[in-house]
Design an enzyme around this catalytic site. Structure first.
Site, PDB file in Angstrom:
ATOM      1  N   SER A   3      -6.474   4.196   8.098  1.00 40.09           N
ATOM      2  CA  SER A   3      -5.027   4.057   8.264  1.00 40.09           C
ATOM      3  C   SER A   3      -4.689   2.875   9.145  1.00 40.09           C
ATOM      4  O   SER A   3      -3.588   2.356   9.091  1.00 40.09           O
ATOM      5  CB  SER A   3      -4.457   5.298   8.940  1.00 40.09           C
ATOM      6  OG  SER A   3      -4.720   6.437   8.191  1.00 40.09           O
ATOM      7  N   HIS A  23      -5.842   1.502   1.367  1.00 36.51           N
ATOM      8  CA  HIS A  23      -5.128   2.521   2.132  1.00 36.51           C
ATOM      9  C   HIS A  23      -4.107   3.255   1.263  1.00 36.51           C
ATOM     10  O   HIS A  23      -3.093   2.683   0.867  1.00 36.51           O
ATOM     11  CB  HIS A  23      -4.439   1.847   3.334  1.00 36.51           C
ATOM     12  CG  HIS A  23      -3.710   2.804   4.210  1.00 36.51           C
ATOM     13  ND1 HIS A  23      -2.569   2.467   4.904  1.00 36.51           N
ATOM     14  CD2 HIS A  23      -3.945   4.111   4.519  1.00 36.51           C
ATOM     15  CE1 HIS A  23      -2.156   3.519   5.593  1.00 36.51           C
ATOM     16  NE2 HIS A  23      -2.967   4.513   5.365  1.00 36.51           N
ATOM     17  N   GLU A  71      -2.104  -0.011   0.120  1.00 37.38           N
ATOM     18  CA  GLU A  71      -2.305  -1.284   0.831  1.00 37.38           C
ATOM     19  C   GLU A  71      -3.753  -1.732   0.623  1.00 37.38           C
ATOM     20  O   GLU A  71      -4.682  -0.933   0.787  1.00 37.38           O
ATOM     21  CB  GLU A  71      -2.022  -1.113   2.334  1.00 37.38           C
ATOM     22  CG  GLU A  71      -0.554  -0.889   2.648  1.00 37.38           C
ATOM     23  CD  GLU A  71      -0.285  -0.683   4.131  1.00 37.38           C
ATOM     24  OE1 GLU A  71       0.724  -1.192   4.621  1.00 37.38           O
ATOM     25  OE2 GLU A  71      -1.085   0.010   4.811  1.00 37.38           O
ATOM     26  N   ASN A  73       1.904   1.582   8.493  1.00 36.95           N
ATOM     27  CA  ASN A  73       1.684   2.389   9.699  1.00 36.95           C
ATOM     28  C   ASN A  73       2.130   1.682  10.972  1.00 36.95           C
ATOM     29  O   ASN A  73       2.411   2.329  11.975  1.00 36.95           O
ATOM     30  CB  ASN A  73       0.231   2.836   9.792  1.00 36.95           C
ATOM     31  CG  ASN A  73      -0.012   4.061   8.911  1.00 36.95           C
ATOM     32  OD1 ASN A  73       0.939   4.705   8.484  1.00 36.95           O
ATOM     33  ND2 ASN A  73      -1.262   4.358   8.650  1.00 36.95           N
TER      34      ASN A  73
END
Ligand code: 3HC
Length: 284
Positions: A121, A142, A154, A192
């Site tokens: 993450s 991701h 991602e 994130n």
């Protein structure tokens, strides 16, 4: 990449590993499921089966897709059984040393042409790859929770990731119905990093006495988000969120800022939806 990936190994069969396995198997891939905890891979397959039954009832998937997905999922107890797969997806705990150890082992246990993906993450791909002999094989891929529903993936290149590894990852996730976006190898990548700011402020508001329900209602109705930050934390898992906030703080070289409510809930084993209680209580 000319043809879609036929077989892959998922290492770590928690929420994310299971979700990734599900979307790959749904389009016909054979997916080996491996977890260090004995029996966990079998349990993950059962969870996916239950989830698919619910999804079928809601009309999200057909019986054909459900059956194809389940047929493709192969829990294994020894990683050697998956020697020769085209791709390995790592979805283990969000801790640099743990991930590094997994990839050092995977380098030994897979063919040189196998692509190695990390579903980290937040952790730098360059750092995860540092002890590897062939860091060009590693790429950040991701996914978002819940994996079958979230379209974005991602794709993150480390300093040494090869273009071929990147292109294979992009083509594969497209084949699985996802939209890849290349993100920088910076803490939190794109999503994130933004989410970190939102969650820290939500936790701060909660500690100042605003109820989790008020925060969620405000964000859902005021920002048109599908869910508020408190229920999102419960969905992702409070233990995972705590790891993410710590990792982001370390990456940005600032003090950890998780407040006191989040660490307390985690210490009490209240991890959110998956354990039946977090900021909210869930029926099991
Ligand atoms: N195939 C298989 N299963 C499907 C499916 C499909 N095509 N479509 C839906 N499902 C399943 C889901 O997996 C889920 O299964 P479950 O019963 O096992 O929980 C169920 O159907 C729920 O989906 P619904 O569409 O019925 O539920 P809602 O309409 O209430 O939407 C939501 C739920 C998708 C979670 C929505 O509220 C949402 O989008 N919330 C925001 C989620 C978000 O922001 N995620 C990102 C988190 S951050 C992250 O993951 C990064 C990480 O690094 C921390």
């Amino acid at each position: 990449m000319n043809s879609p990936i036929q077989n892959l190994l998922v290492v770590g069969t928690g929420t994310m590993g299971g979700g990734i396995a599900q979307v790959a198997a749904a389009v016909g891939a054979t997916v080996f499921l491996y977890d260090l905890v004995p029996g966990a891979a079998v349990k993950a397959r059962q969870r996916i089966e239950d989830s698919l039954r619910r999804a079928e009832t809601k009309g999200y998937v057909t019986a054909t897709v459900r059956e194809r997905t389940l047929k493709g999922l192969r829990p294994i107890e020894c990683m050697d059984e998956a020697r020769g797969v085209a791709v390995v997806v790592e979805a283990v705990r969000e801790e640099l040393s743990v991930k590094q150890a997994v990839f050092q082992e995977l380098e030994k246990k897979t063919q040189p042409e196998t692509s190695l993906w990390t579903n980290t993450s937040m952790i730098s791909i360059t750092e995860i790859a540092r002890p590897m002999r062939h860091p060009e094989r590693l790429v950040g891929v991701h996914f978002f929770n819940p994996v079958p529903r979230m379209e974005l993936v991602e794709i993150i290149a480390g300093e040494r990731t090869s273009e071929a590894t990147l292109v294979t990852a992009e083509a594969s996730v497209r084949h699985w119905g996802k939209t890849p976006v290349r993100a920088p190898d910076r803490p939190g990548f794109i999503v994130n990093r933004l989410l970190d700011a939102l969650l820290r402020e939500a936790l701060a508001l909660h500690e100042e006495g605003v109820s989790h329900m008020e925060i969620d209602t405000a964000v859902r109705l005021g920002l048109n988000f599908p869910m508020g930050p408190m229920e999102l934390m419960d969905l992702v898992g409070l233990d995972t969120i705590q790891d993410c906030l710590k990792s982001q703080a370390a990456g940005m070289k600032r003090p950890v800022d998780c407040g006191t409510d989040l660490p307390r809930l985690v210490a009490e084993g209240k991890f959110g939806k998956k354990s039946g209680e977090g900021f909210y209580t869930y029926e099991t």
